[in-house]
Design a protein around this motif. Sequence first.
Motif, short mmCIF file in Angstrom:
data_model
loop_
_atom_site.label_atom_id
_atom_site.label_comp_id
_atom_site.label_asym_id
_atom_site.label_seq_id
_atom_site.Cartn_x
_atom_site.Cartn_y
_atom_site.Cartn_z
N GLU A 93 0.82 -1.21 0.00
CA GLU A 93 0.00 0.00 0.00
C GLU A 93 0.86 1.26 0.00
OE1 GLU A 93 -2.41 -0.57 3.42
OE2 GLU A 93 -3.95 -1.73 2.36
N ARG A 94 2.05 1.19 0.58
CA ARG A 94 2.95 2.35 0.58
C ARG A 94 3.39 2.75 -0.82
NH1 ARG A 94 7.02 0.38 5.39
NH2 ARG A 94 5.57 0.62 7.15
N LEU A 95 3.37 1.80 -1.74
CA LEU A 95 3.85 2.07 -3.10
C LEU A 95 2.81 2.72 -3.99
CD1 LEU A 95 5.80 -1.25 -3.77
CD2 LEU A 95 6.68 0.91 -2.90
N LEU A 96 1.56 2.84 -3.51
CA LEU A 96 0.54 3.54 -4.29
C LEU A 96 0.85 5.03 -4.31
CD1 LEU A 96 -2.72 1.74 -3.09
CD2 LEU A 96 -1.64 1.54 -5.33
N TYR A 97 0.24 5.73 -5.25
CA TYR A 97 0.50 7.16 -5.47
C TYR A 97 0.04 7.96 -4.26
CZ TYR A 97 0.63 11.59 -8.05
OH TYR A 97 0.90 12.86 -8.47
N LYS A 98 0.97 8.66 -3.59
CA LYS A 98 0.65 9.42 -2.38
C LYS A 98 1.08 10.88 -2.57
CE LYS A 98 -0.72 5.78 -0.01
NZ LYS A 98 -2.12 5.57 0.38
N LYS A 99 0.18 11.70 -3.09
CA LYS A 99 0.44 13.12 -3.24
C LYS A 99 -0.86 13.89 -3.09
CE LYS A 99 4.63 13.11 -6.08
NZ LYS A 99 5.26 13.57 -7.35
N ASP A 143 -7.10 9.98 -8.35
CA ASP A 143 -6.93 11.38 -8.72
C ASP A 143 -7.58 11.57 -10.09
OD1 ASP A 143 -6.11 13.96 -9.22
OD2 ASP A 143 -4.08 13.38 -9.79
N THR A 144 -8.56 12.44 -10.18
CA THR A 144 -9.31 12.59 -11.43
C THR A 144 -8.48 13.25 -12.53
OG1 THR A 144 -10.23 14.68 -10.64
CG2 THR A 144 -11.53 12.68 -10.27
N ASP A 145 -7.42 13.97 -12.18
CA ASP A 145 -6.59 14.62 -13.20
C ASP A 145 -5.66 13.62 -13.88
OD1 ASP A 145 -7.74 17.10 -12.77
OD2 ASP A 145 -6.29 17.63 -11.21
N SER A 146 -4.91 12.86 -13.10
CA SER A 146 -3.94 11.91 -13.65
C SER A 146 -4.48 10.49 -13.74
CB SER A 146 -2.67 11.91 -12.80
OG SER A 146 -2.97 11.51 -11.47
N GLN A 147 -5.60 10.21 -13.04
CA GLN A 147 -6.21 8.88 -12.97
C GLN A 147 -5.30 7.85 -12.30
OE1 GLN A 147 -8.17 7.55 -16.56
NE2 GLN A 147 -8.77 9.63 -17.12
N TYR A 148 -4.47 8.31 -11.36
CA TYR A 148 -3.69 7.41 -10.51
C TYR A 148 -4.59 6.85 -9.41
CZ TYR A 148 0.84 8.91 -12.42
OH TYR A 148 1.90 9.16 -13.25
N ILE A 149 -4.32 5.63 -8.98
CA ILE A 149 -5.01 5.05 -7.83
C ILE A 149 -4.30 5.51 -6.57
CG2 ILE A 149 -5.68 2.92 -6.68
CD1 ILE A 149 -5.82 1.58 -9.40
N LEU A 150 -5.04 6.14 -5.66
CA LEU A 150 -4.46 6.71 -4.44
C LEU A 150 -4.53 5.75 -3.26
CD1 LEU A 150 -6.05 10.27 -4.71
CD2 LEU A 150 -3.81 9.55 -5.52
#
Length: 305
Positions: A93-99, A143-150
């Motif tokens: 879970e730490r490797l998911l996009y965190k910003k 994130d709706t802008d980049s479509q990364y899974i947070l």
Amino acid sequence: MYQESDIYKFLVHTRSLTSKLPKYNSKFSNKIYDNHQKLIILIFRQRMKMTYRGIVRFFRFSGLARALLKLKSVPDHSTLVKFHKKINVINLERLLYKKDVITSAIDSSGFETNHMSYHYANAWNRQDRRKYRRYLKVSIAIDTDSQYILSQKIRLGPRNDNIDFESVLDGVKCKFVVADKGYDSKSNRYFVLRKMKAYPHIPQRKWSGKNYARSRVPIKFDEKTYHQRSKVETVFSVLKRKYGCSVLSKSFETQKKEVIIRMLAYNIDRKIILSLVIRGIHQSQKRKYLYTLSLYHEKGAKGFI
């Protein structure tokens, strides 16, 4: 058929991502293969939609992949299976996009835990007069802008969507939260307003208007912001079409890890696509600038102006 350049880009991005984890679980590890190498192989396996034996065969015949991972020999499929069982979910879970993001969308969907079709399963259980229905209920925030899974939350279905609203959004920093009517409740709105310091764009159910009027919960709904919610359904569609809508693992813990590893593979692919888009924009701007500069030299400063 994947080109070598695509494989190279994916493995390079995966290597930089897995470097955030400790290299070995203990100082007494045999140090033949480190955690980075084994996790890269597991993520790449999900990207290629291969079995354990298939991905081992691929690395044995691919000198480029072995060179990028600095592998002197390829780990056996049993080594990868044991590592998959042993790895901690928290580390994945730490490797998911965190910003910090502007708008976050939340939704849930199901992943099958078996490989036979739903129609065949019902026909097979026709004598018992019961339906064979067991699946993973996966909730994600993007994130709706980049479509990364947070972030994510995985349970055994069927389950209500509303249960995992706070656990999925806990730790996500954004300004707006968009969700469908299934997440409409006073507790969810208070959680977004008070704890996340964000604003919820969740449509009201037909019967909930009077309750909100009595409790004086502020309700403002922007249609333009709310329509960003459809992007989370796009993410689920890509996950299922590109990486599969069913899981191969048997136990719930390994199934959960398999889905999270698919999310990591999706985020890496998404990062590569966005980098290509940004590169294309820069190249088009550069061509436009050179074309304008050539016109300037041909016509002269006065004629060009």
